[in-house]
Design an enzyme around this catalytic site. Structure first.
Site, PDB file in Angstrom:
ATOM      1  N   GLU A 202      -5.454   4.807  -4.421  1.00  0.00           N
ATOM      2  CA  GLU A 202      -4.404   4.257  -3.562  1.00  0.00           C
ATOM      3  C   GLU A 202      -4.705   4.554  -2.087  1.00  0.00           C
ATOM      4  O   GLU A 202      -4.618   3.664  -1.226  1.00  0.00           O
ATOM      5  CB  GLU A 202      -3.062   4.853  -3.976  1.00  0.00           C
ATOM      6  CG  GLU A 202      -1.856   4.216  -3.328  1.00  0.00           C
ATOM      7  CD  GLU A 202      -0.564   4.769  -3.889  1.00  0.00           C
ATOM      8  OE1 GLU A 202       0.405   4.837  -3.118  1.00  0.00           O
ATOM      9  OE2 GLU A 202      -0.514   5.136  -5.080  1.00  0.00           O
ATOM     10  N   SER A 282     -12.029  12.000 -20.188  1.00  0.00           N
ATOM     11  CA  SER A 282     -12.227  12.675 -21.474  1.00  0.00           C
ATOM     12  C   SER A 282     -12.667  11.637 -22.492  1.00  0.00           C
ATOM     13  O   SER A 282     -12.402  10.445 -22.341  1.00  0.00           O
ATOM     14  CB  SER A 282     -10.940  13.341 -21.983  1.00  0.00           C
ATOM     15  OG  SER A 282     -10.477  14.329 -21.107  1.00  0.00           O
ATOM     16  N   ASP A 360      -0.154   5.651 -13.858  1.00  0.00           N
ATOM     17  CA  ASP A 360       0.068   5.750 -12.411  1.00  0.00           C
ATOM     18  C   ASP A 360       1.394   6.466 -12.168  1.00  0.00           C
ATOM     19  O   ASP A 360       2.467   5.866 -12.190  1.00  0.00           O
ATOM     20  CB  ASP A 360       0.085   4.364 -11.782  1.00  0.00           C
ATOM     21  CG  ASP A 360       0.107   4.414 -10.263  1.00  0.00           C
ATOM     22  OD1 ASP A 360       0.226   5.522  -9.715  1.00  0.00           O
ATOM     23  OD2 ASP A 360       0.009   3.354  -9.630  1.00  0.00           O
ATOM     24  N   ASP A 363       2.848   7.792  -6.060  1.00  0.00           N
ATOM     25  CA  ASP A 363       2.833   6.750  -5.037  1.00  0.00           C
ATOM     26  C   ASP A 363       2.972   7.414  -3.673  1.00  0.00           C
ATOM     27  O   ASP A 363       3.685   8.421  -3.527  1.00  0.00           O
ATOM     28  CB  ASP A 363       3.981   5.749  -5.218  1.00  0.00           C
ATOM     29  CG  ASP A 363       3.614   4.614  -6.161  1.00  0.00           C
ATOM     30  OD1 ASP A 363       2.442   4.174  -6.137  1.00  0.00           O
ATOM     31  OD2 ASP A 363       4.489   4.156  -6.921  1.00  0.00           O
ATOM     32  N   PRO A 507       0.722  -9.417   2.403  1.00  0.00           N
ATOM     33  CA  PRO A 507      -0.640  -9.753   1.981  1.00  0.00           C
ATOM     34  C   PRO A 507      -1.252  -8.852   0.913  1.00  0.00           C
ATOM     35  O   PRO A 507      -2.250  -9.218   0.320  1.00  0.00           O
ATOM     36  CB  PRO A 507      -1.431  -9.625   3.288  1.00  0.00           C
ATOM     37  CG  PRO A 507      -0.710  -8.539   4.035  1.00  0.00           C
ATOM     38  CD  PRO A 507       0.737  -8.728   3.711  1.00  0.00           C
TER      39      PRO A 507
END
Length: 854
Positions: A202, A282, A360, A363, A507
């Site tokens: 990220e 792993s 995920d 953030d 975008p």
């Protein structure tokens, strides 16, 4: 007596005195090194036990504990962990509490680590978790802490570990504090942090965009997973379909470089305790009994973590003498010093392996802030920061005090290293009075009951038990593969995974792959994926499950867990070889499974070598290229072709990308970069091939390939010699576990040589099944992470199972079991893994009896 004779005699006396002094120094050093070695034989009276506990150790020093009650069992585990690994435990708790500076003194790296950990509040979250735990879990953690403290109370501080003696020469050390159950819970935060998901990708996207300034070009460096080439863990038939969030978007016109780089520096300051980079991977797989020699399932696991001295794991067996409702534990496997129970292993009914799911769970939220007013923007309004003051005590120096500012999304990290306020070039809609700062949203900063899950797995016997444990295993999110002695095999995804909202405009996507606008609440997390919706399967058709960090389900099937994954080359190789074996009618057994864990086939080589063989080169370079003509793409330690190809791969990445990217984004060579180069190979005129450092020249693919071949030939001629067919991969590709405190160049060489084992040459490489990863941007080929252990469990005969650690059981460098498994590990050897009482007794070479004392 002539003067020269007297002088000669004086020199002899001086030399003799020097020798005696050296001998005395060596003897003293040996005494100091051996002082912490614990008793492994005989009987010890220990206050706090209710009944006798037997500790049987085999030749590798692996302890198997036998007790009458669960509390005595975990008390004894704490005692034995403290015997063998107390400094490692103490170091871990100092790191996870943001108190490393108290242990090691004034050190810039330690202070930076403390600041970041304090900002995130690992210890504070762990303290909140205590009241969420089941009473049984609290009792086990308390018993474990009592066992640790019983050993501390009976052992002089200088006899706990040689590290205290060395550090004591630098700083004044107080006696170690008693162990607290929360110290164990805090360790789970470190495990969760090192096994987090895509936060580095990220940040990398945003930082790459700052240089490239083209979203499409950035996305070329982060390809989507190749579902047409590499299979996910489960098929679409194995999971229910759950609605996925549509792509959401974020306007990144603002210049966020300073804030993002400051955040990256802060997070890089944390020491690696478990894993880093591709090391957060792993391998784990399970094969049903219909395909095995024993007729029962076989399960394999080898977590890829940082290689440290002592190792991340320590092997142990925990046995209730009469397993039942009051004492339900009969489990053996790999443990974390500092936490009770077994993390990966098997009990009498079920074996399980863990591999990083890669969900995920983090953030970065960008916030428009007013530093003077102490506020940040939320939906057009100014909201005050939640501010607290942290004070870091530094051994031998003045304390450091700093303020931590937190938002609804988590702590601000872009200023945590006191780099000053970071003001970006604002986008048109950002008021000029504002700064852009970065907060971290991470699921592990909310308290949870993950500790319950460890004990639930330790006593699980079927898929329902595993699912129940998975619901509690909130962080880190791990793939669980399992098999039972009844013949069942299965997979379960656990974890607390955010649900991201459907929002549009701008975008670049804000689907978790880029930073999110914290000033707009529409981009907040919308809760978490329900535990009942997490993917799972039992006894799938085909009888094989492979979980090696690839996506869990096909795109569109199941909940959205992540967009960034390992690209599946290891997983597909494992699956392909198992399917070949099954189709050939060759039964899978422990030996063939252990051999598969050592498979060193290179997916990069399959991609590049055919094209490399077509590139015109001079005669000198051709001697290297000829090595590749009959190469089978396996990276064995004695392979000249593997050595040459690794250098070619490193040079290709340098020539193709380093001219376009900031230094901290240079290619590592991991699975993502294989996917990137795969795309570029079909586009020989792509702008990435052009080396902007060459004036008035525009390179294409074949020119970069030719230059890579030539540069590699020259590089290895210097490092390995002129004769190409005498090169060896293992001379370049070495593994050397390092001590986290006494392993660096600032430690005297004699101490380093004792604490750090000698390097060993290994096969394998990045994205090979034998995933001994190396980082291409470093200019070297040394292993930075790898299989931290390997285990193979035969559910038809648990005593025939095998295991190996990358170091050894003991944390004391004078112990024969400090690094005795390193060279066997490097060669792919494993050791017997006794489980039944009879097998443990037969393998035992030493027995320590812990008796109730006053």
């Amino acid at each position: 007596m002539p003067r020269r004779h007297a002088a000669r005699r004086a020199l002899v006396v001086v030399a003799a005195l020097v020798v005696l002094a050296l001998v005395a120094a060596v003897a003293l050093a040996a005494t100091v090194m051996r002082r912490p070695l614990p008793d492994r034989d005989g009987a010890v009276d220990v206050a706090g036990l209710s009944a006798q506990v037997d500790v049987l150790r085999d030749e590798q020093g692996v302890p198997h504990l036998f007790a009458d009650t669960a509390e005595d069992l975990f008390f004894a585990q704490g005692y034995v962990h403290a015997q063998e690994r107390f400094f490692q435990m103490d170091y871990r708790r100092h790191v996870t509490a943001g108190r490393l500076s108290e242990l090691v003194g004034a050190d810039a790296d330690a202070l930076a680590s403390d600041r970041v950990v304090r900002a995130m509040g690992w210890r504070a979250v762990a303290e909140q978790e205590w009241d969420l735990l089941a009473p049984g879990t609290q009792a086990y953690l308390t018993a474990y802490a009592d066992g640790v403290n019983a050993y501390l109370g009976a052992t002089a501080p200088e006899a706990l570990a040689v590290e205290y003696t060395v550090l004591g020469a630098r700083v004044d050390l107080d006696d170690p504090e008693p162990w607290n159950p929360v110290d164990s819970l805090a360790w789970l935060k470190a495990m969760a942090w090192d096994l987090r998901s895509n936060y580095d990708h990220e940040l990398s996207r945003a930082l790459t965009y700052a240089t490239v300034r083209d979203v499409d070009r950035v996305e070329e460096l982060f390809p989507r997973y190749p579902y047409d080439r590499n299979a996910p863990i489960l098929s679409g038939d194995d999971v229910r379909t759950v609605a996925s969030p549509a792509g959401v978007s974020l306007d990144l016109d603002a210049d966020l470089v300073d804030a993002l780089e400051a955040t990256e520096r802060a997070l890089d300051a944390l020491p690696t305790l478990v894993a880093q980079g591709e090391g957060r991977g792993s391998n784990s797989w399970v094969v049903s009994g219909e395909h095995t020699a024993s007729g029962s399932p076989i399960l394999a696991a080898d977590p890829h973590l940082a290689l440290s001295a002592p190792g991340v794991w320590t092997q142990m067996g925990l046995h209730c003498r009469e397993a039942g409702e009051q004492c339900p534990f009969e489990v053996s496997g790999f443990t974390f010093a500092g936490f009770p129970g077994v993390i990966v292993g098997h009990n009498a009914d079920l074996a399980w392996g863990l591999s990083n799911l890669g969900a995920d769970v983090t953030d970065f939220f960008l916030h428009r802030t007013d530093p003077e007013a102490g506020t940040y923007e939320r939906d057009g309004e100014d909201v005050p920061f939640d501010v607290r003051t942290e004070v870091i005590e530094i051994n031998g120096a003045a304390p450091v005090e700093f303020a931590v500012r937190s938002t609804v999304h988590g702590p601000i990290l872009s200023d945590v290293l006191d780099l000053g306020r970071v003001t970006g070039s604002p986008a048109p809609e950002v008021p000029r009075r504002s700064s852009i700062e970065v907060a971290l949203g991470w699921t592990a900063l909310e308290p949870g009951a993950t500790a319950d899950a460890i004990f639930m797995l330790n006593t699980a016997s079927d898929a329902e038990d595993v699912a129940e444990a998975a619901a509690a295993l909130e962080v880190p999110s791990q793939n669980i593969v399992f098999a039972t002695t009844d013949g069942q095999i299965g997979y379960q995804a656990p974890g607390r995974v955010p649900v991201r909202a459907r929002v549009g405009g701008g975008p670049v996507p804000a689907d978790g792959t880029w930073p999110r606008p914290g000033w707009d609440s529409r981009y907040d997390w919308q809760g978490f994926v329900d535990a009942d919706d997490m993917p799972a399967v039992v006894d799938p058709p085909g009888g094989v499950i492979v979980a090696a960090n690839q996506p869990v389900t096909p795109r569109g099937a199941g909940p959205v867990l992540a967009e960034d994954w390992d690209y599946g080359y290891r997983a597909q190789r494992i699956r392909t070889l198992l399917e070949r074996q099954v189709e050939a009618g060759e039964p899978v057994d422990v030996e063939s499974t252990a051999a598969l864990q050592m498979d060193s086939w290179s997916p990069q080589a399959e991609l590049l070598v055919p094209a490399l063989l077509e590139v015109p080169v001079d005669a000198f370079t051709r001697e290297g290229v000829d090595l590749l003509r009959d190469w089978d793409y396996t990276q064995e330690p004695d392979s000249a072709a593997a050595a040459y190809f690794a250098s070619v791969w490193s040079n290709l990445l340098e020539l193709t990308f380093q001219d376009d990217l900031p230094h901290d984004q240079w290619p590592s060579g991991d699975s993502r970069w294989i996917a990137v180069v795969t795309q570029l190979m079909d586009d020989p005129g792509n702008a990435w091939w052009d080396d902007r450092r060459t004036v008035n020249v525009v390179e294409s693919r074949d020119e970069i390939l030719a230059r890579s071949l030539t540069a590699a030939r020259l590089e290895l001629t210097v490092s390995l010699g002129k004769t190409a067919d005498e090169w060896q991969w293992g001379r370049l590709h070495t593994a050397r576990p390092l001590h986290p405190v006494l392993g660096g160049e600032d430690t005297p060489r004699v101490i380093r040589s004792v604490m750090n084992p000698s390097p060993v040459g290994v096969g394998g490489g990045s994205s090979a099944v034998n995933a001994t990863s190396w980082h291409a941007a470093t200019g070297g080929f040394e292993v930075d992470s790898g299989p931290s252990m390997r285990m193979v469990v035969d559910l038809g005969d648990l005593d025939s199972s095998r295991w190996v650690d990358h170091m050894g059981v003991s944390g004391h460098p004078a112990s024969p079991n400090y690094g005795d498994q390193l060279e066997p590990w490097a060669r792919g050897e494993t050791f017997p893994w006794p489980f039944s009482r009879a097998a443990v007794e037969e393998a035992a070479t030493r027995t320590l009896t812990l008796r109730p004392g006053s």
